[in-house]
Design an enzyme around this catalytic site. Structure first.
Site, mmCIF file in Angstrom:
data_model
loop_
_atom_site.group_PDB
_atom_site.id
_atom_site.type_symbol
_atom_site.label_atom_id
_atom_site.label_comp_id
_atom_site.label_asym_id
_atom_site.label_seq_id
_atom_site.Cartn_x
_atom_site.Cartn_y
_atom_site.Cartn_z
ATOM 1 N N LYS A 36 -0.686 3.997 9.971
ATOM 2 C CA LYS A 36 -1.536 2.830 9.639
ATOM 3 C C LYS A 36 -0.697 1.653 9.148
ATOM 4 C CE LYS A 36 -4.331 5.234 6.796
ATOM 5 N NZ LYS A 36 -5.419 5.478 5.818
ATOM 6 N N LYS A 95 0.865 1.719 6.277
ATOM 7 C CA LYS A 95 0.653 1.659 4.823
ATOM 8 C C LYS A 95 1.771 2.438 4.124
ATOM 9 C CE LYS A 95 -3.424 1.638 1.922
ATOM 10 N NZ LYS A 95 -4.878 1.704 1.951
HETATM 11 N N1 CTP Z 1 -11.999 1.122 -3.844
HETATM 12 C C1 CTP Z 1 -12.998 0.563 -4.655
HETATM 13 N N2 CTP Z 1 -12.686 -0.466 -5.517
HETATM 14 C C2 CTP Z 1 -11.423 -0.936 -5.567
HETATM 15 C C3 CTP Z 1 -10.394 -0.366 -4.786
HETATM 16 C C4 CTP Z 1 -10.727 0.678 -3.918
HETATM 17 O O1 CTP Z 1 -14.159 0.970 -4.602
HETATM 18 N N3 CTP Z 1 -11.169 -1.960 -6.390
HETATM 19 C C5 CTP Z 1 -12.354 2.185 -2.911
HETATM 20 C C6 CTP Z 1 -12.107 1.784 -1.458
HETATM 21 O O2 CTP Z 1 -13.162 0.995 -0.984
HETATM 22 C C7 CTP Z 1 -11.995 3.134 -0.777
HETATM 23 C C8 CTP Z 1 -11.371 4.033 -1.868
HETATM 24 O O3 CTP Z 1 -11.522 3.309 -3.113
HETATM 25 O O4 CTP Z 1 -13.284 3.625 -0.430
HETATM 26 C C9 CTP Z 1 -9.899 4.302 -1.627
HETATM 27 O O5 CTP Z 1 -9.284 3.036 -1.422
HETATM 28 P P1 CTP Z 1 -7.754 2.796 -1.219
HETATM 29 O O6 CTP Z 1 -7.542 2.036 0.035
HETATM 30 O O7 CTP Z 1 -6.978 4.040 -1.411
HETATM 31 O O8 CTP Z 1 -7.459 1.850 -2.495
HETATM 32 P P2 CTP Z 1 -7.076 0.321 -2.589
HETATM 33 O O9 CTP Z 1 -6.873 0.009 -4.012
HETATM 34 O O10 CTP Z 1 -8.083 -0.519 -1.848
HETATM 35 O O11 CTP Z 1 -5.671 0.313 -1.831
HETATM 36 P P3 CTP Z 1 -4.934 -0.831 -0.980
HETATM 37 O O12 CTP Z 1 -4.737 -2.013 -1.854
HETATM 38 O O13 CTP Z 1 -3.631 -0.179 -0.569
HETATM 39 O O14 CTP Z 1 -5.813 -1.118 0.217
#
Ligand code: CTP
Length: 134
Positions: free
Chosen positions: A47, A49
């Site tokens: 992805k 990431k």
């Molecule tokens: N999530 C959430 N609120 C946030 C961050 C994440 O509800 N502030 C939720 C995402 O929508 C997802 C789950 O947590 O369903 C896992 O998200 P993930 O992508 O691992 O976390 P992120 O903090 O969004 O990571 P990144 O910045 O790498 O995208």
């Protein structure tokens, strides 16, 4: 609507933060069992990431979270349909950043998107940490 019993969600959950906790807390409250597919390191690489914490430890942290009942690795985009059947999930749920992306799963179970917690993300934490450490 009868209360769904088993909820299935997916994510990377790197640098586990309060946005993750609140999502898992709200998901757990929707059913009896919360099952989490945690993206493997190989899948994240696919992805594009880059994670700070390896899968083994991200999964360990998720398992230690009181809202989570079971954790398994997510290896690819295509496994969701099989997982819903395998884990007998009544609901598939993700944070709002995925709104609409998984509506095709609605023939197997309820599909739900929950609002994200504002002002926190793994990306933001990585940025903040790197500027503070420098
Ligand atoms: N999530 C959430 N609120 C946030 C961050 C994440 O509800 N502030 C939720 C995402 O929508 C997802 C789950 O947590 O369903 C896992 O998200 P993930 O992508 O691992 O976390 P992120 O903090 O969004 O990571 P990144 O910045 O790498 O995208």
């Amino acid at each position: 609507m009868t209360k769904p019993r088993r909820i299935l969600t997916y994510g990377t959950f790197d640098l586990f933060h309060h946005g993750h906790v609140r999502l898992l807390q709200r998901l757990a409250a929707l059913g009896d069992q919360l099952i989490v597919g945690c993206s493997s390191d190989e899948f994240n690489a696919l992805k594009g990431k880059k994670t700070v914490v390896p899968y083994e430890f991200r999964a360990e942290v998720l398992r230690a979270c009181r809202y989570v009942d079971e954790v398994f690795p997510e290896h690819n985009w295509e496994q969701k349909r099989d997982d819903i059947v395998k884990y007998k999930a009544d609901m598939f749920a993700m944070g709002g950043d995925w709104e609409g992306h998984f509506d095709d799963l609605a023939d197997l179970c309820t599909v739900k998107y929950l609002p994200r917690t504002e002002a926190v993300s793994t990306t933001e934490l990585k940025k903040r940490a790197s500027t503070r450490i420098k």
